[in-house]
Motif scaffolding. Structure first.
Motif, PDB file in Angstrom:
ATOM      1  N   THR A  40      33.693  42.096  39.412  1.00  0.00           N
ATOM      2  CA  THR A  40      32.402  41.539  39.001  1.00  0.00           C
ATOM      3  C   THR A  40      31.680  40.761  40.094  1.00  0.00           C
ATOM      4  O   THR A  40      30.494  40.487  39.962  1.00  0.00           O
ATOM      5  CB  THR A  40      32.576  40.592  37.802  1.00  0.00           C
ATOM      6  N   LEU A  54      29.564  34.410  31.886  1.00  0.00           N
ATOM      7  CA  LEU A  54      29.553  35.417  30.819  1.00  0.00           C
ATOM      8  C   LEU A  54      30.053  36.768  31.321  1.00  0.00           C
ATOM      9  O   LEU A  54      30.788  37.466  30.621  1.00  0.00           O
ATOM     10  CB  LEU A  54      28.153  35.554  30.227  1.00  0.00           C
ATOM     11  N   THR A  58      33.373  38.605  29.906  1.00  0.00           N
ATOM     12  CA  THR A  58      33.313  39.979  29.393  1.00  0.00           C
ATOM     13  C   THR A  58      34.408  40.820  30.037  1.00  0.00           C
ATOM     14  O   THR A  58      35.091  41.597  29.363  1.00  0.00           O
ATOM     15  CB  THR A  58      31.928  40.589  29.654  1.00  0.00           C
ATOM     16  N   GLU A  59      34.604  40.651  31.331  1.00  0.00           N
ATOM     17  CA  GLU A  59      35.659  41.391  32.027  1.00  0.00           C
ATOM     18  C   GLU A  59      37.042  40.934  31.556  1.00  0.00           C
ATOM     19  O   GLU A  59      37.943  41.760  31.383  1.00  0.00           O
ATOM     20  CB  GLU A  59      35.528  41.207  33.550  1.00  0.00           C
ATOM     21  N   GLU A  61      37.790  39.869  28.599  1.00  0.00           N
ATOM     22  CA  GLU A  61      37.971  40.488  27.288  1.00  0.00           C
ATOM     23  C   GLU A  61      38.353  41.955  27.434  1.00  0.00           C
ATOM     24  O   GLU A  61      39.229  42.450  26.729  1.00  0.00           O
ATOM     25  CB  GLU A  61      36.685  40.333  26.457  1.00  0.00           C
ATOM     26  N   SER A  62      37.728  42.631  28.368  1.00  0.00           N
ATOM     27  CA  SER A  62      38.036  44.041  28.618  1.00  0.00           C
ATOM     28  C   SER A  62      39.490  44.189  29.066  1.00  0.00           C
ATOM     29  O   SER A  62      40.202  45.092  28.617  1.00  0.00           O
ATOM     30  CB  SER A  62      37.083  44.597  29.661  1.00  0.00           C
TER      31      SER A  62
END
Length: 66
Positions: A40, A54, A58-59, A61-62
């Motif tokens: 990222t 954020l 998100t990464e 969570e992935s």
């Protein structure tokens, strides 16, 4: 993600999330943080904005859902 908290404080919580993901994956927290930075461009040690945080979350969570 409480924006009333300082960005550094929220980043600390994100690093704690990275620890949980690392434990799930059986790797070190720093490896998770490095992977997030590679994918990222966000350094969880010093995120520059809420948007960066954020993106990193998100990464995370992935990775957790893998």
């Amino acid at each position: 993600m409480d924006e009333s908290e300082a960005l550094s404080h929220r980043a600390s919580h994100a690093r704690s999330c990275a620890l949980l993901v690392a434990q799930k994956l059986g790797i070190k927290r720093e490896a998770v943080i490095e992977r997030i930075a590679r994918k990222t461009g966000v350094d969880l040690h010093e995120p520059q904005s809420t948007t960066e945080l954020l993106i990193a979350l998100t990464e995370l969570e992935s990775m957790r859902l893998g």
